[in-house]
Each structure stands twice: as structure tokens, then as C-alpha cells.
Scaffold this motif. Structure first.
Motif, PDB file in Angstrom:
ATOM      1  N   GLY A 103      90.434  57.383  19.666  1.00 25.62           N
ATOM      2  CA  GLY A 103      89.888  56.354  20.539  1.00 25.62           C
ATOM      3  C   GLY A 103      90.658  56.238  21.838  1.00 25.62           C
ATOM      4  O   GLY A 103      90.070  56.085  22.914  1.00 25.62           O
ATOM      5  N   LEU A 104      91.977  56.294  21.755  1.00 25.51           N
ATOM      6  CA  LEU A 104      92.814  56.214  22.949  1.00 25.51           C
ATOM      7  C   LEU A 104      92.519  57.362  23.915  1.00 25.51           C
ATOM      8  O   LEU A 104      92.255  57.149  25.104  1.00 25.51           O
ATOM      9  CB  LEU A 104      94.287  56.254  22.544  1.00 25.51           C
ATOM     10  N   LEU A 105      92.579  58.590  23.396  1.00 22.92           N
ATOM     11  CA  LEU A 105      92.402  59.750  24.261  1.00 22.92           C
ATOM     12  C   LEU A 105      90.953  59.896  24.720  1.00 22.92           C
ATOM     13  O   LEU A 105      90.691  60.270  25.866  1.00 22.92           O
ATOM     14  CB  LEU A 105      92.851  61.014  23.525  1.00 22.92           C
ATOM     15  N   GLY A 106      90.014  59.589  23.821  1.00 19.84           N
ATOM     16  CA  GLY A 106      88.610  59.690  24.198  1.00 19.84           C
ATOM     17  C   GLY A 106      88.255  58.714  25.303  1.00 19.84           C
ATOM     18  O   GLY A 106      87.547  59.069  26.257  1.00 19.84           O
ATOM     19  N   TYR A 107      88.754  57.474  25.193  1.00 22.23           N
ATOM     20  CA  TYR A 107      88.472  56.514  26.249  1.00 22.23           C
ATOM     21  C   TYR A 107      89.044  56.971  27.585  1.00 22.23           C
ATOM     22  O   TYR A 107      88.381  56.883  28.622  1.00 22.23           O
ATOM     23  CB  TYR A 107      89.030  55.120  25.924  1.00 22.23           C
ATOM     24  N   ARG A 108      90.293  57.450  27.571  1.00 22.63           N
ATOM     25  CA  ARG A 108      90.893  57.865  28.838  1.00 22.63           C
ATOM     26  C   ARG A 108      90.123  59.022  29.452  1.00 22.63           C
ATOM     27  O   ARG A 108      89.961  59.100  30.679  1.00 22.63           O
ATOM     28  CB  ARG A 108      92.360  58.240  28.611  1.00 22.63           C
ATOM     29  N   ALA A 109      89.615  59.933  28.625  1.00 22.09           N
ATOM     30  CA  ALA A 109      88.811  61.041  29.149  1.00 22.09           C
ATOM     31  C   ALA A 109      87.534  60.508  29.791  1.00 22.09           C
ATOM     32  O   ALA A 109      87.137  60.948  30.886  1.00 22.09           O
ATOM     33  CB  ALA A 109      88.484  62.025  28.029  1.00 22.09           C
ATOM     34  N   ILE A 110      86.860  59.573  29.133  1.00 21.38           N
ATOM     35  CA  ILE A 110      85.632  58.989  29.669  1.00 21.38           C
ATOM     36  C   ILE A 110      85.903  58.307  31.007  1.00 21.38           C
ATOM     37  O   ILE A 110      85.171  58.501  31.988  1.00 21.38           O
ATOM     38  CB  ILE A 110      85.050  57.983  28.661  1.00 21.38           C
ATOM     39  N   ASN A 111      86.965  57.512  31.072  1.00 26.97           N
ATOM     40  CA  ASN A 111      87.282  56.775  32.275  1.00 26.97           C
ATOM     41  C   ASN A 111      87.687  57.702  33.421  1.00 26.97           C
ATOM     42  O   ASN A 111      87.344  57.471  34.584  1.00 26.97           O
ATOM     43  CB  ASN A 111      88.393  55.769  31.975  1.00 26.97           C
ATOM     44  N   THR A 112      88.412  58.765  33.090  1.00 27.59           N
ATOM     45  CA  THR A 112      88.836  59.718  34.120  1.00 27.59           C
ATOM     46  C   THR A 112      87.650  60.478  34.680  1.00 27.59           C
ATOM     47  O   THR A 112      87.546  60.689  35.905  1.00 27.59           O
ATOM     48  CB  THR A 112      89.868  60.697  33.535  1.00 27.59           C
ATOM     49  N   LEU A 113      86.718  60.895  33.818  1.00 25.31           N
ATOM     50  CA  LEU A 113      85.529  61.594  34.298  1.00 25.31           C
ATOM     51  C   LEU A 113      84.694  60.703  35.213  1.00 25.31           C
ATOM     52  O   LEU A 113      84.145  61.158  36.219  1.00 25.31           O
ATOM     53  CB  LEU A 113      84.695  62.082  33.125  1.00 25.31           C
ATOM     54  N   ASP A 114      84.588  59.426  34.865  1.00 26.10           N
ATOM     55  CA  ASP A 114      83.846  58.509  35.725  1.00 26.10           C
ATOM     56  C   ASP A 114      84.496  58.432  37.104  1.00 26.10           C
ATOM     57  O   ASP A 114      83.801  58.415  38.124  1.00 26.10           O
ATOM     58  CB  ASP A 114      83.797  57.119  35.086  1.00 26.10           C
ATOM     59  N   MET A 160      86.120  60.726  38.529  1.00 23.76           N
ATOM     60  CA  MET A 160      85.989  62.013  39.203  1.00 23.76           C
ATOM     61  C   MET A 160      84.569  62.279  39.704  1.00 23.76           C
ATOM     62  O   MET A 160      84.385  62.769  40.826  1.00 23.76           O
ATOM     63  CB  MET A 160      86.420  63.144  38.266  1.00 23.76           C
ATOM     64  N   ILE A 161      83.573  61.954  38.872  1.00 24.11           N
ATOM     65  CA  ILE A 161      82.208  62.379  39.215  1.00 24.11           C
ATOM     66  C   ILE A 161      81.173  61.265  39.102  1.00 24.11           C
ATOM     67  O   ILE A 161      79.984  61.508  39.366  1.00 24.11           O
ATOM     68  CB  ILE A 161      81.757  63.576  38.338  1.00 24.11           C
ATOM     69  N   GLY A 162      81.566  60.050  38.764  1.00 29.84           N
ATOM     70  CA  GLY A 162      80.591  58.982  38.569  1.00 29.84           C
ATOM     71  C   GLY A 162      80.183  58.300  39.854  1.00 29.84           C
ATOM     72  O   GLY A 162      80.194  57.067  39.939  1.00 29.84           O
ATOM     73  N   TYR A 163      79.783  59.096  40.872  1.00 27.23           N
ATOM     74  CA  TYR A 163      79.442  58.546  42.186  1.00 27.23           C
ATOM     75  C   TYR A 163      77.958  58.726  42.484  1.00 27.23           C
ATOM     76  O   TYR A 163      77.313  59.651  41.983  1.00 27.23           O
ATOM     77  CB  TYR A 163      80.255  59.234  43.285  1.00 27.23           C
ATOM     78  N   ARG A 164      77.447  57.854  43.338  1.00 23.86           N
ATOM     79  CA  ARG A 164      76.046  57.961  43.759  1.00 23.86           C
ATOM     80  C   ARG A 164      75.968  58.635  45.124  1.00 23.86           C
ATOM     81  O   ARG A 164      75.460  58.072  46.088  1.00 23.86           O
ATOM     82  CB  ARG A 164      75.418  56.567  43.814  1.00 23.86           C
ATOM     83  N   ASN A 165      76.483  59.839  45.192  1.00 23.56           N
ATOM     84  CA  ASN A 165      76.376  60.597  46.432  1.00 23.56           C
ATOM     85  C   ASN A 165      75.531  61.848  46.179  1.00 23.56           C
ATOM     86  O   ASN A 165      75.014  62.064  45.077  1.00 23.56           O
ATOM     87  CB  ASN A 165      77.764  60.955  46.979  1.00 23.56           C
ATOM     88  N   ASP A 166      75.383  62.671  47.198  1.00 21.78           N
ATOM     89  CA  ASP A 166      74.473  63.813  47.084  1.00 21.78           C
ATOM     90  C   ASP A 166      74.872  64.765  45.961  1.00 21.78           C
ATOM     91  O   ASP A 166      74.014  65.281  45.243  1.00 21.78           O
ATOM     92  CB  ASP A 166      74.432  64.575  48.419  1.00 21.78           C
TER      93      ASP A 166
END
Length: 307
Positions: free
Chosen positions: A160-171, A173-179
Motif C-alpha cells: 500500500g505504501l509503495l503503490g500509493y507513492r507510485a500512483i501519486n508520482t505518476l499523477d 508526471m503525466i496527470g495534466y490537461r495539456n496537448d
């Protein structure tokens, strides 16, 4: 019972390690994950939601698998995973450093420091804008950097600890509303929203309960949550920023400039714009919420172990 105790003890020990040592200065595992995710993106990127879903599954799944292997290490493994994913001491330290630079009139230094807190464009911000940006970031990251990983650790241990940090880090990095990421980053942004639904609300409740630490009132914090949080574009950031604004008696929101564009954020709280002393109070609130969160997480882990 034994598993619950090991999980609780690992969370408390890992939290203590973060308070004493802070983030590793070199070879930080989260930075390593970010580099690996960037390399994976070169292979998986396509301007489609389905490609982003596959990217999320592979990147997060690999980290969760590592957490499953670490789980056999008991207290020590959970403590190491907890220390790896927490960022509470660094968050508070950066907030205090930002306040120091603003108080001394070092706006250039404050602008150089802001990217370590958030992704806003520091070059267009004056002293008040920098204080507001730092305060809003401290409110949001109190949840993202401490409360959320602790709660996921209480529920699922090292995975849970590592999975959450991976999810948050990916967001981040790439969780943007750009082109580039409008479609490819959709899965990362939505997964992060779901992962933070409960932690953000726990953070809001703890912020309200601890409002007197910063000279505020719980009733004002809860009122700001009820009145203002839903207007924020994020279902989670709105909760933690509104409760912090209410606890401090300040008003947040307004024009928010990022390097990828400008957004108009709703007003959170009904007080004046934050100043440097308010930023220091926010840091104090953040540290109090972090301590309360580890106690809540450890208590939940013990109770779950008994069941």
C-alpha cells in the motif's frame, strides 16, 4: 494480531526516521521510480487513453509487486518503505525556508525554491503570490506526502505504501490537461483522485480538529469545507485547502499560473490573502496533522490486526 502490530510499529518507526533524517539526499527511490517511469513512457506513449491505462498498470503493478516481496521483512521492511515514501519533514522544512526568504526580501531565492513545492510559474509571482502558492501546496501535500501514504500503509502494509507513492508520482508526471497528456495521462489523474478520496477527507477532519494549534477554530475550518471545497477542480485538493484556509482565517484561490497555462481557482475561505506569518502557521498545522495521522494509521493497523 502479530501482523497488525508489525504494521503499526513499522509505520511509527518509518515516520520517526523521516522526522530525524528527512528524504535521502542521494539515490532516492522515488526519484528512481520517476526515471524508470519516464523510460517506460518512451515505449508506451500514444495519444490514447488505453495507452495511458496500460502505462499505469505496468508502472504501479511493478511497484506493488516489489511491496509484496518486502512484506516478508516485517517491521523493518515496513519502516523502510514508510521512510521511503514520506515527505513530511522536507515539506515543513521547505515551507519554513520559503518564509525565511520572503521575510528577508529575497524574492529571487523564493522563486528558485517554489518548484520544490509546486508546479506554478514563479517568475510571475510577487511576495504575496509566492506565500499563497507555498501555503496551498503545504495544505495539499500534507495529505499527499504524509497522511495518504500512512493510511494506505495501515490498510495494506508495504504494498500500500509503495503503490500509493507510485500512483501519486505518476499523477505529478503525466496527470495534466495539456496537448501531450490530455488522454495519455487520464488514467494517472483519475487513479490518483480515487486513491486520495479518503485520505483527503481524513486530512480535512484532522485539520479542523487541530485548528487551535494555529489560533483558529474547528467550526470555521469545517464551514469553509462545506461552503467552498466543491468548487475546486480537484475533488481532494479542495477539501484540504479549504479546511486549511478556514483554520488559518485566510482566503485562498484566484488566478493560478502554471507553465502550461493559467487557471482561475475558486475562493476558499473568507479571510484576507495569506501573508508570511500565515505560511509559518500553515507549517505548524501541517506538522500537527502529520503527527495525528501516524497515530490514526497505527491505531487502525492494530485494530485491523485484532480482527
Amino acid at each position: 494480531m502479530r501482523k497488525g502490530f508489525a504494521n503499526a510499529a513499522g509505520l511509527v518507526l518509518g515516520f520517526a526516521l523521516d522526522r530525524v533524517f528527512g528524504d535521502p539526499r542521494r539515490w532516492h527511490p522515488v526519484a528512481g521510480f520517476g526515471s524508470a517511469a519516464l523510460a517506460l513512457e518512451r515505449r508506451t506513449y500514444a495519444d490514447r487513453r488505453s495507452a495511458g491505462v496500460a502505462h499505469e498498470i505496468v508502472a504501479v503493478g511493478g511497484v506493488v509487486g516489489l511491496g509484496l516481496m518486502l512484506r516478508r521483512g516485517g517491521v523493518a521492511a515496513t519502516a523502510l518503505a514508510t521512510w521511503t515514501v514520506l515527505g513530511g519533514r522536507s515539506l515543513a522544512g521547505t515551507g519554513r525556508e520559503m518564509a525565511d526568504r520572503l521575510e528577508s526580501g529575497d524574492l529571487d531565492g523564493a522563486r528558485r525554491l517554489l518548484p520544490s513545492l509546486c508546479g506554478r510559474d514563479p517568475e510571475v509571482l510577487d511576495a504575496d503570490g509566492l506565500a499563497r502558492a507555498a501555503l496551498e501546496s503545504i495544505a495539499e501535500n500534507t495529505s499527499d506526502a504524509t497522511v495518504a501514504p500512512l493510511l494506505w500503509g495501515a490498510v495494506a502494509g508495504a504494498p500500500g505504501l509503495l503503490g500509493y507513492r507510485a500512483i501519486n508520482t505518476l499523477d505529478a508526471m503525466i496527470g495534466y490537461r495539456n496537448d501531450r497528456y490530455q488522454r495519455f495521462g487520464w488514467a494517472a489523474a483519475r487513479t490518483d483522485d480515487v486513491a486520495n478520496l479518503v485520505p483527503a477527507r481524513v486530512t480535512g477532519l484532522l485539520t479542523a480538529a487541530l485548528a487551535p494549534v494555529a489560533g483558529g477554530r474547528a467550526a470555521d475550518s469545517l464551514a469553509a469545507w462545506r461552503r467552498d471545497a466543491a468548487g475546486h477542480p480537484s475533488p481532494n485538493a479542495g477539501v484540504v485547502e479549504a479546511t486549511m484556509a478556514g483554520a488559518l482565517g485566510v482566503g485562498l484561490g484566484g488566478v493560478t499560473r502554471y507553465r502550461h497555462g493559467t487557471e482561475s481557482r475558486p475562493r476558499l475561505g473568507d479571510g484576507p490573502a495569506p501573508t508570511v506569518p500565515d505560511l509559518r502557521r500553515a507549517v505548524r498545522m501541517s506538522e500537527a496533522v502529520q503527527v495525528a495521522a501516524v497515530l490514526v494509521a497505527a491505531g487502525y493497523a492494530l485494530a485491523a490486526g485484532r480482527r
